[in-house]
Design a protein around this motif. Structure first.
Motif, PDB file in Angstrom:
ATOM      1  N   VAL A   1      -7.083  39.865  60.143  1.00 54.83           N
ATOM      2  CA  VAL A   1      -5.748  40.218  59.646  1.00 54.83           C
ATOM      3  C   VAL A   1      -4.678  39.585  60.527  1.00 54.83           C
ATOM      4  O   VAL A   1      -3.683  39.057  60.027  1.00 54.83           O
TER       5      VAL A   1
ATOM      6  N   ARG B   1      -1.872  36.975  59.370  1.00 60.02           N
ATOM      7  CA  ARG B   1      -0.456  37.240  59.621  1.00 60.02           C
ATOM      8  C   ARG B   1       0.212  36.016  60.241  1.00 60.02           C
ATOM      9  O   ARG B   1       1.280  35.593  59.809  1.00 60.02           O
TER      10      ARG B   1
ATOM     11  N   LEU C   1      -0.617  35.937  51.910  1.00 59.15           N
ATOM     12  CA  LEU C   1      -0.146  37.319  51.951  1.00 59.15           C
ATOM     13  C   LEU C   1      -1.038  38.213  51.094  1.00 59.15           C
ATOM     14  O   LEU C   1      -1.393  39.325  51.505  1.00 59.15           O
ATOM     15  N   ALA C   2      -1.435  37.713  49.935  1.00 59.80           N
ATOM     16  CA  ALA C   2      -2.350  38.470  49.075  1.00 59.80           C
ATOM     17  C   ALA C   2      -3.709  38.649  49.749  1.00 59.80           C
ATOM     18  O   ALA C   2      -4.306  39.729  49.700  1.00 59.80           O
TER      19      ALA C   2
ATOM     20  N   GLY D   1      -3.423  41.284  52.311  1.00 59.72           N
ATOM     21  CA  GLY D   1      -3.403  42.607  51.674  1.00 59.72           C
ATOM     22  C   GLY D   1      -4.798  43.097  51.345  1.00 59.72           C
ATOM     23  O   GLY D   1      -5.129  44.266  51.574  1.00 59.72           O
ATOM     24  N   GLU D   2      -5.627  42.209  50.819  1.00 55.36           N
ATOM     25  CA  GLU D   2      -7.013  42.574  50.505  1.00 55.36           C
ATOM     26  C   GLU D   2      -7.791  42.904  51.779  1.00 55.36           C
ATOM     27  O   GLU D   2      -8.561  43.877  51.822  1.00 55.36           O
TER      28      GLU D   2
ATOM     29  N   LEU E   1      -6.549  44.033  54.549  1.00 54.15           N
ATOM     30  CA  LEU E   1      -6.045  45.307  55.055  1.00 54.15           C
ATOM     31  C   LEU E   1      -6.607  46.486  54.269  1.00 54.15           C
ATOM     32  O   LEU E   1      -6.925  47.531  54.842  1.00 54.15           O
ATOM     33  N   ASP E   2      -6.743  46.316  52.950  1.00 53.80           N
ATOM     34  CA  ASP E   2      -7.347  47.386  52.139  1.00 53.80           C
ATOM     35  C   ASP E   2      -8.791  47.642  52.569  1.00 53.80           C
ATOM     36  O   ASP E   2      -9.214  48.793  52.699  1.00 53.80           O
TER      37      ASP E   2
ATOM     38  N   GLU F   1      -8.763  49.405  55.949  1.00 51.50           N
ATOM     39  CA  GLU F   1      -8.439  50.827  55.825  1.00 51.50           C
ATOM     40  C   GLU F   1      -9.660  51.632  55.393  1.00 51.50           C
ATOM     41  O   GLU F   1      -9.945  52.698  55.942  1.00 51.50           O
TER      42      GLU F   1
END
Length: 154
Positions: free
Chosen positions: A17, A21, A44-45, A48-49, A51-52, A55
């Protein structure tokens, strides 16, 4: 998957990530007439994936840490809290011993010789720091052993 494997995966995902970034930031602006090295929107997409997924992995790790018992140490979460506080306590005791040991001898101040005295028992503090360091090592080994024995929960 074992908890230890999930922890390694979490570390790698966090690094990924951070790399994404940096790439997004590097591609977010470009000079007129030039073509950006990478598509910032796609990066960026992708971030996002990532990061999901991160999480979801963190949630599973936290659930596992809260559920897995380490006997007298409580759950893994309890043991991690204890280890964190032991590290802080060790830092305080070590800093106190270092400050109390200070500079030996005299300091000339306003034409009079003043001796600097220790307000704390340095040797006792060093012994206490050694005991705390041993406790940290032993607890950390028990945590690591549990990490390799415990299966990651869903």
């Amino acid at each position: 998957m074992k908890l230890a494997e999930a922890l390694a995966e979490r570390a790698e995902a966090t690094r990924r990530v951070e790399r994404l970034r940096a790439r997004v930031v590097g591609s977010a602006r470009y000079q007129e007439g030039e073509t950006p090295a990478e598509n910032a929107a796609d990066l960026l997409a992708e971030a996002g994936e990532a990061l999901d997924s991160l999480e979801s992995l963190i949630r599973r790790i936290n659930r596992t840490n809260a559920a897995v018992s380490m006997g007298r140490d409580g759950t893994v979460t309890d043991a991690l809290a204890r280890r964190d506080v032991l590290r802080l306590r060790h830092g305080v005791v070590t800093a106190a011993a270092d400050a109390a040991a200070g500079q030996r001898g005299t300091v000339r101040q306003l034409r009079s010789e003043l001796m600097m005295l220790s307000a704390l028992p340095v040797a006792d503090l060093r012994a206490q720091a050694d005991v705390l360091a041993r406790e940290i090592r032993e607890l950390d080994l028990r945590i690591q052993r549990t990490n390799w024995e415990a299966d990651l929960l869903d």
